[in-house]
Write a protein that holds these residues in place. Sequence first.
Motif, short mmCIF file in Angstrom:
data_model
loop_
_atom_site.label_atom_id
_atom_site.label_comp_id
_atom_site.label_asym_id
_atom_site.label_seq_id
_atom_site.Cartn_x
_atom_site.Cartn_y
_atom_site.Cartn_z
N LYS A 76 -4.69 -2.83 -7.95
CA LYS A 76 -5.77 -2.18 -8.68
C LYS A 76 -6.53 -3.18 -9.55
O LYS A 76 -7.77 -3.12 -9.63
CB LYS A 76 -5.22 -1.04 -9.53
CG LYS A 76 -4.88 0.18 -8.71
CD LYS A 76 -4.55 1.35 -9.57
CE LYS A 76 -4.27 2.55 -8.67
NZ LYS A 76 -4.16 3.78 -9.40
N LEU A 77 -5.82 -4.07 -10.20
CA LEU A 77 -6.50 -5.09 -11.00
C LEU A 77 -7.34 -6.01 -10.12
O LEU A 77 -8.45 -6.40 -10.51
CB LEU A 77 -5.49 -5.91 -11.80
CG LEU A 77 -4.91 -5.23 -13.02
CD1 LEU A 77 -3.78 -6.08 -13.61
CD2 LEU A 77 -5.98 -4.99 -14.05
N TRP A 78 -6.86 -6.35 -8.94
CA TRP A 78 -7.62 -7.20 -8.04
C TRP A 78 -8.88 -6.51 -7.56
O TRP A 78 -9.96 -7.10 -7.52
CB TRP A 78 -6.76 -7.64 -6.86
CG TRP A 78 -7.53 -8.50 -5.91
CD1 TRP A 78 -8.00 -8.14 -4.68
CD2 TRP A 78 -7.96 -9.84 -6.11
NE1 TRP A 78 -8.68 -9.19 -4.11
CE2 TRP A 78 -8.66 -10.25 -4.98
CE3 TRP A 78 -7.80 -10.73 -7.16
CZ2 TRP A 78 -9.21 -11.50 -4.86
CZ3 TRP A 78 -8.34 -12.00 -7.05
CH2 TRP A 78 -9.04 -12.37 -5.92
N ARG A 79 -8.77 -5.24 -7.21
CA ARG A 79 -9.96 -4.49 -6.79
C ARG A 79 -10.96 -4.35 -7.93
O ARG A 79 -12.16 -4.44 -7.72
CB ARG A 79 -9.55 -3.12 -6.26
CG ARG A 79 -8.88 -3.20 -4.92
CD ARG A 79 -8.54 -1.82 -4.40
NE ARG A 79 -7.81 -1.97 -3.13
CZ ARG A 79 -7.04 -1.05 -2.62
NH1 ARG A 79 -6.89 0.11 -3.24
NH2 ARG A 79 -6.42 -1.25 -1.49
N TRP A 80 -10.48 -4.11 -9.13
CA TRP A 80 -11.35 -4.01 -10.29
C TRP A 80 -12.05 -5.34 -10.56
O TRP A 80 -13.24 -5.39 -10.85
CB TRP A 80 -10.56 -3.57 -11.51
CG TRP A 80 -11.35 -3.49 -12.76
CD1 TRP A 80 -12.25 -2.53 -13.10
CD2 TRP A 80 -11.32 -4.42 -13.85
NE1 TRP A 80 -12.78 -2.80 -14.33
CE2 TRP A 80 -12.22 -3.96 -14.81
CE3 TRP A 80 -10.61 -5.59 -14.08
CZ2 TRP A 80 -12.43 -4.63 -16.00
CZ3 TRP A 80 -10.83 -6.26 -15.27
CH2 TRP A 80 -11.73 -5.78 -16.20
N TYR A 81 -11.30 -6.43 -10.44
CA TYR A 81 -11.87 -7.77 -10.66
C TYR A 81 -12.91 -8.11 -9.59
O TYR A 81 -13.94 -8.70 -9.90
CB TYR A 81 -10.74 -8.80 -10.66
CG TYR A 81 -11.24 -10.22 -10.77
CD1 TYR A 81 -11.69 -10.71 -11.99
CD2 TYR A 81 -11.24 -11.06 -9.68
CE1 TYR A 81 -12.15 -12.01 -12.11
CE2 TYR A 81 -11.70 -12.36 -9.77
CZ TYR A 81 -12.15 -12.83 -10.99
OH TYR A 81 -12.61 -14.11 -11.10
N ARG A 82 -12.64 -7.73 -8.34
CA ARG A 82 -13.57 -8.03 -7.25
C ARG A 82 -14.88 -7.30 -7.38
O ARG A 82 -15.93 -7.79 -6.95
CB ARG A 82 -12.93 -7.66 -5.91
CG ARG A 82 -12.70 -8.82 -5.04
CD ARG A 82 -12.15 -8.48 -3.69
NE ARG A 82 -12.15 -7.07 -3.36
CZ ARG A 82 -11.72 -6.60 -2.23
NH1 ARG A 82 -11.25 -7.42 -1.32
NH2 ARG A 82 -11.72 -5.32 -1.98
N THR A 83 -14.87 -6.10 -7.93
CA THR A 83 -16.11 -5.32 -8.05
C THR A 83 -16.99 -5.80 -9.18
O THR A 83 -18.16 -5.43 -9.23
CB THR A 83 -15.81 -3.82 -8.24
OG1 THR A 83 -15.01 -3.65 -9.41
CG2 THR A 83 -15.07 -3.25 -7.03
N LYS A 84 -16.47 -6.58 -10.09
CA LYS A 84 -17.29 -7.06 -11.22
C LYS A 84 -18.14 -8.22 -10.83
O LYS A 84 -18.06 -8.98 -10.03
CB LYS A 84 -16.39 -7.45 -12.38
CG LYS A 84 -15.95 -6.26 -13.16
CD LYS A 84 -15.34 -6.70 -14.43
CE LYS A 84 -15.75 -5.69 -15.48
NZ LYS A 84 -15.55 -6.10 -16.79
#
Length: 84
Positions: A76-84
């Motif tokens: 989840k943190l990786w997906r959140w980081y990728r969308t930024k």
Amino acid sequence: MATLVRRLFKIGLFISLFLLSVRYVPPNNVWTKSESNAYWAVSEWLSVQDPRDFYFVFWVTVELIVAVLAYVAIVKLWRWYRTK
């Protein structure tokens, strides 16, 4: 090919998180009287002859839960980081 690499990476990540949880979330090897009574009662209820067998399965389950929670948090943190 990229999908295969992603799947292998996720499998490797989960296995490494499981091994880290086994290493750093130690089981309690000294049982108190009440813990001993509880493990004996549960092992008799589940028809397990040795309460240490139940204890081992219990801690492996705890380790799996810790590994799954860490894996979900990382993804989840990786997906959140990728969308930024």
